[in-house]
Every structure is written in structure tokens, then in C-alpha cells.
Design an enzyme around this catalytic site. Structure first.
Site, PDB file in Angstrom:
ATOM      1  N   LYS A  49       1.047  -1.092  -0.105  1.00  6.27           N
ATOM      2  CA  LYS A  49       0.033  -0.278   0.374  1.00  6.27           C
ATOM      3  C   LYS A  49       0.759   1.796  -0.077  1.00  6.27           C
ATOM      4  O   LYS A  49       2.018   0.815   0.764  1.00  6.27           O
ATOM      5  CB  LYS A  49      -0.388  -0.813   1.138  1.00  6.27           C
ATOM      6  CG  LYS A  49      -1.662   1.659   1.966  1.00  6.27           C
ATOM      7  CD  LYS A  49      -2.722   1.605   0.606  1.00  6.27           C
ATOM      8  CE  LYS A  49      -3.044   3.147   0.745  1.00  6.27           C
ATOM      9  NZ  LYS A  49      -4.357   3.110   0.064  1.00  6.27           N
ATOM     10  N   MET A  75     -10.055   6.396  -0.658  1.00  6.59           N
ATOM     11  CA  MET A  75      -9.166   5.910   0.948  1.00  6.59           C
ATOM     12  C   MET A  75      -8.901   7.643   1.333  1.00  6.59           C
ATOM     13  O   MET A  75      -8.933   7.035   2.604  1.00  6.59           O
ATOM     14  CB  MET A  75      -8.172   4.934   0.408  1.00  6.59           C
ATOM     15  CG  MET A  75      -9.075   3.554  -1.118  1.00  6.59           C
ATOM     16  SD  MET A  75     -10.730   3.414   0.161  1.00  6.59           S
ATOM     17  CE  MET A  75     -10.001   2.096   1.652  1.00  6.59           C
ATOM     18  N   GLY A  76      -7.900   7.938   0.630  1.00  4.87           N
ATOM     19  CA  GLY A  76      -7.502   9.010   1.640  1.00  4.87           C
ATOM     20  C   GLY A  76      -5.973   9.126   2.067  1.00  4.87           C
ATOM     21  O   GLY A  76      -5.705   9.072   2.793  1.00  4.87           O
ATOM     22  N   LEU A  77      -5.719   7.810   1.464  1.00  2.63           N
ATOM     23  CA  LEU A  77      -4.166   7.036   1.609  1.00  2.63           C
ATOM     24  C   LEU A  77      -4.293   6.281   3.677  1.00  2.63           C
ATOM     25  O   LEU A  77      -3.164   7.055   3.522  1.00  2.63           O
ATOM     26  CB  LEU A  77      -2.951   8.019   1.491  1.00  2.63           C
ATOM     27  CG  LEU A  77      -1.602   8.444   1.290  1.00  2.63           C
ATOM     28  CD1 LEU A  77      -1.562   7.311   0.166  1.00  2.63           C
ATOM     29  CD2 LEU A  77      -1.375   9.520   0.862  1.00  2.63           C
ATOM     30  N   CYS A 132      -2.320   9.985  -6.601  1.00  5.84           N
ATOM     31  CA  CYS A 132      -2.701   9.454  -5.839  1.00  5.84           C
ATOM     32  C   CYS A 132      -4.352  10.589  -6.011  1.00  5.84           C
ATOM     33  O   CYS A 132      -3.882  11.724  -5.563  1.00  5.84           O
ATOM     34  CB  CYS A 132      -2.185   9.775  -4.322  1.00  5.84           C
ATOM     35  SG  CYS A 132      -3.504   9.252  -3.084  1.00  5.84           S
TER      36      CYS A 132
END
Ligand code: DHB
Length: 315
Positions: A49, A75-77, A132
Site C-alpha cells: 500500500k 480512501m485517503g491514503l 493519488c
């Protein structure tokens, strides 16, 4: 009948993958359990990830949704921070290439993370994520800022000694792909991974007359089979514009052996599975391996190199 042995291993600039199929960063590759599962699976490599320096909780739930032809996520990392991933690798017996995905929130953070990855003998390669799309605090994406990308990569190669690849967002104009390729061609990059999810999509639940994920008013990155044509187009254009020693890892819309064949025909040397891995779980790698082998057998190909990048035009 004598069956020919079909070789579906891959070589990414000297990085040997026993199978050309691996997971896409983000999907089931965050926790100790998920990463251990991947190490023990049929996948040809393990991508972690995308990590930051500090652990992050990510965006509010629900932040992932899937339907028959795709997925949407914001998801927002969420990740446990780079030290968690490096410590995990330190403790484990590694049996296949490890791609540490890095997605710092600033150029400075990325330099630091790349330096840390350089210090670990367990990291085979770095997959630097310039794409991202889901950060609430940071709307811009480096992959769409050509001037900054060039300067940023130049700085990285002043100190980086690890094999390094770049995860790119999808591009929608030929000139954009040409520009990025011209920049990347100036550096000793091992590979690119394309494409990340299509940014800023919206999926709607008509019964509720509502969006389906909470962060960013429902907007998120789109993955799954509906993005395959964009993945194929990006792969094929990059294949024509990139230096031939920069490998392409295809990602986007794969759910069958035939889809993998298409990615390789466009120029991919290996592929990553995101949405379909999320839907199907760890057994997806063995199924796809079987499907790809069978597909190549029917086509009478004995290795992926015999058709890689050989997509034909209509005369
Ligand atoms: C996230 C999504 C991405 O597409 C990516 O490349 C990195 C992180 C996320 O929302 O966590």
C-alpha cells in the site's frame, strides 16, 4: 500430443517475476495479514500500500464501493507509515520481488521515503506514486504537473540507487503522454505502472438519489473493467514513446486472462490487479495464471515476449 511449456514469467529490467501477474497497490496490501497472504500467494510480486512517513487513518467511511463494471474509491491514503512496511519486510522470508509503493505528501517527504527505502535490502524496487487522486488536503497531482515532475525526478536520481518505477495517472491527450515520456526518457527509470484510477468519477445510487461514498461529496477514483480502454491506450502510447529499456507494468480493468493478453499486446511486460483482486480475493492470481496460460496455448504462443507490444493497425 506434446504440450509446449508456456513461459508467463516476466523480467522488468532485470527484476525477475516468476509470474507476470501481481497485485495493484492499495488493494489488500496494507496490513501484516494481507501482505503475508500475498507473499504466500501465486502472485509474481508483492506491491505494498502506498505509504507516507507518518501513519494515516485515511478518509471517513464508506470510502469504497463496487458495482458490476467498476469501483469507486476515496480512501485517503490510509497506511501504517513507512517503518511498518520496512519492519514487516525485515521479519519475513522474501520469496518474490517486493515493490514498495511510496506516496509522500510533499517532494521533501518523498525524498526522505526514497532514502529510507534505499536502506532496506528487502525492497526490490520502489514504485513512486505520482497519481493519488483522493487527498482532501492536497488536490493537485504531481503526475499532471509536467514541469514539477522533471525537477522532482532529477533530484531523486542524485541519490537513489534502488530500481525505481513511477505509477502514473491516466492521460487523455497524445501530447501529454509524449511530454511525460520525453521527461522520463532522460532518467534511469526501471519501469512505469499505468494507469492509476481515473480521478474524480461519480457513481450514483438512483434509489437513494445519493452518491455511494462519503468523502469528497462522493467523487473518487474509478477502477475496474470500465477503465480498461483507457489503460490499454496509455500503455500502448507509452510503449511507442518510452525508451525500450523502460518496462511497462499494465494496470486497469483486468479480470480475465484475455484482458492480460490485451495489456501485453499493447506493450506491458507485467500486470497488476486492483478491483478484481478486491472482488475475488487472493485466489484471483491462480485463476488468472491458468486463464492466461490457456489463452496463450490456444494462440500457440510460448512466452509473453513473442507478442508483447505487437498490436496491429488496420492497413
Ligand atoms: C489512494 C488512492 C490512489 O489511487 C493512490 O494512488 C494512492 C492512495 C488512496 O485514496 O488511499
Amino acid at each position: 500430443m506434446i504440450m509446449k511449456k508456456i513461459d508467463i514469467s516476466s523480467n522488468i529490467n532485470g527484476i525477475k517475476l516468476p509470474l507476470c501477474i501481481m497485485n495493484a497497490s492499495g488493494v489488500l496490501c496494507s496490513t501484516d495479514k494481507e501482505l503475508s497472504n500475498l507473499l504466500h500467494s501465486f502472485s509474481g510480486g508483492v506491491v505494498t500500500k502506498s505509504c507516507t512517513y507518518k501513519p494515516r487513518k485515511g478518509n471517513v467511511l464508506p470510502r469504497y464501493f463496487e458495482w458490476s463494471r467498476g469501483s469507486i474509491n476515496s480512501m485517503g491514503l490510509p497506511n501504517f507509515g513507512i517503518n511498518f512496511y520496512l519492519n514487516f519486510l525485515e521479519r519475513k522470508k522474501i520469496n518474490k520481488p517486493i515493490f514498495l509503493s511510496i506516496s509522500g505528501l510533499s517532494a521533501k517527504e518523498n525524498y526522505f521515503l526514497i532514502q529510507k527505502a534505499n536502506e532496506s535490502s528487502k525492497v526490490t524496487a520502489i514504485e513512486l506514486n505520482l497519481s493519488c487522486p483522493n487527498l482532501l488536503e492536497k488536490e493537485d497531482m504531481l503526475g499532471y504537473d509536467f514541469d514539477k515532475v522533471s525537477n522532482f525526478i532529477e533530484n531523486i536520481f542524485k541519490f537513489n540507487n534502488k530500481p525505481l518505477g513511477i505509477k502514473l495517472p491516466p492521460y487523455f491527450q497524445d501530447a501529454h503522454i509524449k511530454n511525460i515520456a520525453l521527461i522520463l526518457n532522460q532518467f534511469p527509470i526501471f519501469f512505469i505502472t499505468c494507469i492509476n484510477s481515473l480521478p474524480n468519477g461519480l457513481f450514483i445510487d438512483v434509489n437513494k438519489e445519493s452518491v455511494v461514498i462519503r468523502p469528497k461529496k462522493g467523487f473518487g477514483g474509478i477502477g475496474g473493467s470500465i477503465i480498461k480502454p483507457f489503460a490499454l491506450a496509455n500503455i500502448h502510447k507509452f510503449y511507442t514513446y518510452l525508451r525500450k529499456d523502460i518496462s511497462i507494468i499494465g494496470c486497469g480493468g483486468i479480470s480475465s486472462g484475455k484482458d492480460i493478453f490485451e495489456h501485453i499486446l499493447c506493450g506491458a511486460s507485467a500486470v497488476q490487479i486492483g478491483t478484481q483482486f478486491m472482488k475475488e480475493g487472493i485466489s484471483v492470481f491462480e485463476r488468472l495464471k491458468k486463464e492466461l496460460t490457456l489463452f496463450l496455448e490456444k494462440k500457440n504462443y510460448s512466452s509473453i515476449n513473442s507478442f508483447k507490444g505487437k498490436l496491429k493497425n488496420i492497413q
